[in-house]
Scaffold this motif. Structure first.
Motif, PDB file in Angstrom:
ATOM      1  N   GLY A  23     -10.683   1.126  -1.343  1.00 53.73           N
ATOM      2  CA  GLY A  23      -9.511   1.866  -0.876  1.00 53.73           C
ATOM      3  C   GLY A  23      -9.300   1.716   0.621  1.00 53.73           C
ATOM      4  N   VAL A  24     -10.378   1.785   1.391  1.00 57.36           N
ATOM      5  CA  VAL A  24     -10.269   1.644   2.844  1.00 57.36           C
ATOM      6  C   VAL A  24      -9.804   0.237   3.203  1.00 57.36           C
ATOM      7  CG1 VAL A  24     -11.624   1.527   4.984  1.00 57.36           C
ATOM      8  CG2 VAL A  24     -11.913   3.455   3.425  1.00 57.36           C
ATOM      9  N   PHE A  25     -10.428  -0.771   2.600  1.00 54.84           N
ATOM     10  CA  PHE A  25     -10.023  -2.151   2.897  1.00 54.84           C
ATOM     11  C   PHE A  25      -8.608  -2.441   2.404  1.00 54.84           C
ATOM     12  CE2 PHE A  25     -14.678  -2.958   3.240  1.00 54.84           C
ATOM     13  CZ  PHE A  25     -14.666  -3.389   4.560  1.00 54.84           C
ATOM     14  N   GLY A  26      -8.233  -1.879   1.276  1.00 58.19           N
ATOM     15  CA  GLY A  26      -6.874  -2.046   0.775  1.00 58.19           C
ATOM     16  C   GLY A  26      -5.853  -1.419   1.703  1.00 58.19           C
ATOM     17  N   ALA A  27      -6.146  -0.228   2.197  1.00 57.80           N
ATOM     18  CA  ALA A  27      -5.232   0.439   3.131  1.00 57.80           C
ATOM     19  C   ALA A  27      -5.126  -0.345   4.436  1.00 57.80           C
ATOM     20  CB  ALA A  27      -5.719   1.866   3.411  1.00 57.80           C
ATOM     21  N   TYR A  28      -6.255  -0.876   4.910  1.00 59.95           N
ATOM     22  CA  TYR A  28      -6.222  -1.683   6.134  1.00 59.95           C
ATOM     23  C   TYR A  28      -5.375  -2.943   5.922  1.00 59.95           C
ATOM     24  CZ  TYR A  28      -7.505  -4.924   9.780  1.00 59.95           C
ATOM     25  OH  TYR A  28      -7.444  -5.842  10.790  1.00 59.95           O
ATOM     26  N   PHE A  29      -5.580  -3.632   4.801  1.00 61.33           N
ATOM     27  CA  PHE A  29      -4.822  -4.847   4.502  1.00 61.33           C
ATOM     28  C   PHE A  29      -3.325  -4.535   4.444  1.00 61.33           C
ATOM     29  CE2 PHE A  29      -2.671  -7.457   1.325  1.00 61.33           C
ATOM     30  CZ  PHE A  29      -2.798  -8.710   1.913  1.00 61.33           C
ATOM     31  N   LEU A  30      -2.965  -3.466   3.755  1.00 62.91           N
ATOM     32  CA  LEU A  30      -1.559  -3.086   3.622  1.00 62.91           C
ATOM     33  C   LEU A  30      -0.955  -2.755   4.982  1.00 62.91           C
ATOM     34  CD1 LEU A  30       0.774  -2.536   1.640  1.00 62.91           C
ATOM     35  CD2 LEU A  30      -0.051  -0.182   1.501  1.00 62.91           C
ATOM     36  N   PHE A  31      -1.662  -1.961   5.788  1.00 67.09           N
ATOM     37  CA  PHE A  31      -1.155  -1.612   7.114  1.00 67.09           C
ATOM     38  C   PHE A  31      -0.998  -2.860   7.975  1.00 67.09           C
ATOM     39  CE2 PHE A  31      -1.644  -0.590  11.570  1.00 67.09           C
ATOM     40  CZ  PHE A  31      -0.705   0.406  11.733  1.00 67.09           C
ATOM     41  N   ASN A  32      -1.999  -3.729   7.958  1.00 70.12           N
ATOM     42  CA  ASN A  32      -1.947  -4.941   8.768  1.00 70.12           C
ATOM     43  C   ASN A  32      -0.788  -5.832   8.346  1.00 70.12           C
ATOM     44  OD1 ASN A  32      -3.044  -6.643  10.836  1.00 70.12           O
ATOM     45  ND2 ASN A  32      -3.775  -7.981   9.216  1.00 70.12           N
ATOM     46  N   LYS A  33      -0.569  -5.959   7.050  1.00 74.49           N
ATOM     47  CA  LYS A  33       0.530  -6.786   6.550  1.00 74.49           C
ATOM     48  C   LYS A  33       1.875  -6.196   6.983  1.00 74.49           C
ATOM     49  CE  LYS A  33       2.000 -10.081   3.710  1.00 74.49           C
ATOM     50  NZ  LYS A  33       1.885 -11.480   3.984  1.00 74.49           N
TER      51      LYS A  33
END
Length: 80
Positions: A23-33
């Protein structure tokens, strides 16, 4: 009985830990994108506007202004 529960408890804990990390890595990926691609923000606006709204609120908290306005201007120009 309690001794038999220890392996199960460890498996459950590991599963929860893995789910949280994903969840943390997914949220980071989404925010970065969203932070690097205006086209991706436009896609998010069409499919998941509530997520884009969270993005705009988070960058406002970080005192990064003007991104929403830039997006709206570009999207309005592309419609015309």
């Amino acid at each position: 009985m309690a001794h038999n529960m220890e392996p199960l408890a460890k498996k459950i804990f590991k599963g929860i830990l893995v789910a949280e990390l994903m969840g943390v890595f997914g949220a980071y990926f989404l925010f970065n994108k969203m932070n690097t691609s205006q086209d991706f923000r436009q896609t998010m606006n069409k499919k998941f506007p509530f997520i884009l709204e969270v993005y705009y609120k988070s960058i406002k908290q970080a005192e990064m202004y003007g991104i929403r306005k830039q997006d709206q201007e570009k999207w309005l120009d592309s419609k015309n």
